[in-house]
Design a protein around this motif. Structure first.
Motif, PDB file in Angstrom:
ATOM      1  N   ASP A  42       6.649   1.719   4.238  1.00  0.00           N
ATOM      2  CA  ASP A  42       5.320   2.338   4.236  1.00  0.00           C
ATOM      3  C   ASP A  42       4.537   1.955   5.487  1.00  0.00           C
ATOM      4  OD1 ASP A  42       5.828   3.558   1.798  1.00  0.00           O
ATOM      5  OD2 ASP A  42       4.999   1.884   0.647  1.00  0.00           O
ATOM      6  N   VAL A  43       4.667   0.689   5.904  1.00  0.00           N
ATOM      7  CA  VAL A  43       3.980   0.214   7.116  1.00  0.00           C
ATOM      8  C   VAL A  43       4.460   1.027   8.325  1.00  0.00           C
ATOM      9  CG1 VAL A  43       3.717  -1.760   8.690  1.00  0.00           C
ATOM     10  CG2 VAL A  43       3.687  -2.127   6.217  1.00  0.00           C
ATOM     11  N   TYR A  44       5.778   1.162   8.433  1.00  0.00           N
ATOM     12  CA  TYR A  44       6.337   1.869   9.589  1.00  0.00           C
ATOM     13  C   TYR A  44       6.120   3.381   9.504  1.00  0.00           C
ATOM     14  CZ  TYR A  44       8.334  -2.628  10.876  1.00  0.00           C
ATOM     15  OH  TYR A  44       8.492  -3.939  11.235  1.00  0.00           O
ATOM     16  N   ARG A  45       6.063   3.909   8.267  1.00  0.00           N
ATOM     17  CA  ARG A  45       5.747   5.346   8.114  1.00  0.00           C
ATOM     18  C   ARG A  45       4.340   5.623   8.626  1.00  0.00           C
ATOM     19  NH1 ARG A  45       8.205   5.113   3.061  1.00  0.00           N
ATOM     20  NH2 ARG A  45      10.311   5.874   3.294  1.00  0.00           N
ATOM     21  N   ASP A  46       3.409   4.699   8.318  1.00  0.00           N
ATOM     22  CA  ASP A  46       2.028   4.864   8.795  1.00  0.00           C
ATOM     23  C   ASP A  46       1.981   4.908  10.321  1.00  0.00           C
ATOM     24  OD1 ASP A  46       1.076   4.938   6.216  1.00  0.00           O
ATOM     25  OD2 ASP A  46       0.344   2.866   6.206  1.00  0.00           O
ATOM     26  N   ARG A  47       2.942   4.246  10.968  1.00  0.00           N
ATOM     27  CA  ARG A  47       3.010   4.246  12.437  1.00  0.00           C
ATOM     28  C   ARG A  47       3.778   5.454  12.970  1.00  0.00           C
ATOM     29  NH1 ARG A  47       4.462  -2.180  13.377  1.00  0.00           N
ATOM     30  NH2 ARG A  47       2.830  -2.942  11.994  1.00  0.00           N
ATOM     31  N   GLY A  48       4.353   6.226  12.060  1.00  0.00           N
ATOM     32  CA  GLY A  48       5.061   7.441  12.461  1.00  0.00           C
ATOM     33  C   GLY A  48       6.403   7.206  13.136  1.00  0.00           C
ATOM     34  N   ILE A  49       7.084   6.092  12.807  1.00  0.00           N
ATOM     35  CA  ILE A  49       8.339   5.799  13.514  1.00  0.00           C
ATOM     36  C   ILE A  49       9.569   5.783  12.600  1.00  0.00           C
ATOM     37  CG2 ILE A  49       7.247   4.586  15.456  1.00  0.00           C
ATOM     38  CD1 ILE A  49       8.087   1.922  14.105  1.00  0.00           C
ATOM     39  N   VAL A  50       9.419   6.235  11.336  1.00  0.00           N
ATOM     40  CA  VAL A  50      10.562   6.210  10.412  1.00  0.00           C
ATOM     41  C   VAL A  50      11.274   7.561  10.404  1.00  0.00           C
ATOM     42  CG1 VAL A  50      11.289   5.960   7.992  1.00  0.00           C
ATOM     43  CG2 VAL A  50       9.487   4.490   8.908  1.00  0.00           C
ATOM     44  N   ASP A  51      12.593   7.520  10.546  1.00  0.00           N
ATOM     45  CA  ASP A  51      13.428   8.698  10.333  1.00  0.00           C
ATOM     46  C   ASP A  51      14.300   8.404   9.117  1.00  0.00           C
ATOM     47  OD1 ASP A  51      12.920  10.616  12.542  1.00  0.00           O
ATOM     48  OD2 ASP A  51      13.481   8.891  13.776  1.00  0.00           O
ATOM     49  N   THR A  52      14.145   9.216   8.067  1.00  0.00           N
ATOM     50  CA  THR A  52      14.960   9.043   6.869  1.00  0.00           C
ATOM     51  C   THR A  52      16.217   9.882   7.036  1.00  0.00           C
ATOM     52  OG1 THR A  52      13.000   8.646   5.542  1.00  0.00           O
ATOM     53  CG2 THR A  52      15.008   9.248   4.358  1.00  0.00           C
ATOM     54  N   ILE A  53      17.364   9.209   6.983  1.00  0.00           N
ATOM     55  CA  ILE A  53      18.653   9.848   7.223  1.00  0.00           C
ATOM     56  C   ILE A  53      19.445   9.885   5.924  1.00  0.00           C
ATOM     57  CG2 ILE A  53      20.811   9.688   8.563  1.00  0.00           C
ATOM     58  CD1 ILE A  53      18.296   9.973  10.366  1.00  0.00           C
TER      59      ILE A  53
END
Length: 196
Positions: free
Chosen positions: A160-171
């Protein structure tokens, strides 16, 4: 191209160790796996290895402060200057804060987080198969399910922290090794983290 300072995250049995090595090799950056660093120190009989071994033999998790110190030491080595791929760290919100503080002190930040998404029953069947193939009698379905619960409780929140930063790619982590590697490479290319 942006410097690839990556984290790969996924439940046990998601294939993150295998995919992490493949991606790091293709980018020419080191994989920094806390498990590997711990094992290397234990094997070499370093002071750190002795501390880690005593903790693990007592059935405990290595404390955040020690884990973070090990990772900081590894990230400070020359081969990590042009990027790295973290596997197994940060594992909880406290470690996220430690990593942020260390990287920001160097004027850096993580540039991508690869989340391997694998259904729980798929993880359990992969781990049960691996246990049978490798003769790991302690990897029962109950033990595996317990480990997955710890992941869901402690590690999933860091996403969630990294999603808020916009850097997560779910593969999608289901498919052949090559299919999954290609999905990851495509996501990294879209972020300008891999050369064409």
């Amino acid at each position: 191209m942006t410097t690839p300072r990556l984290l790969i995250v996924g439940p046990q049995g998601s294939g993150k160790g295998t995919q992490g090595v493949r991606i790091a090799e293709s980018l020419g950056i080191p994989v920094i796996s806390t498990g590997d660093v711990f094992r290397a120190n234990v094997k070499e009989g370093t002071d750190l290895g002795k501390q880690v071994q005593a903790i693990i033999e007592a059935g405990n998790l290595v404390p955040d402060e020690l884990t973070s110190a090990i990772v900081r030491d590894r990230l400070a080595q020359d081969d990590a200057a042009g990027g790295f791929l973290l596997d197994g760290y940060p594992r909880n919100l406290g470690q996220v804060a430690d990593l942020d503080a260390f990287l920001s002190g160097r004027g850096e930040e993580l540039t991508g987080v690869i989340q391997l998404d694998v259904p729980r029953d798929e993880s359990i069947s992969r781990l049960t198969l691996r246990a049978a193939e490798q003769g790991r009698t302690d990897d029962t379905e109950d033990v595996i399910a317990h480990r997955l619960s710890i992941y869901e409780r402690e590690t999933a929140p860091i996403l969630d922290v990294y999603r808020d930063r916009g850097i997560v790619d779910t593969i999608d982590g289901v498919g052949t090794l090559d299919e999954i590697t290609e999905r990851i490479r495509a996501a990294l290319a879209a972020r300008d983290l891999v050369g064409a």
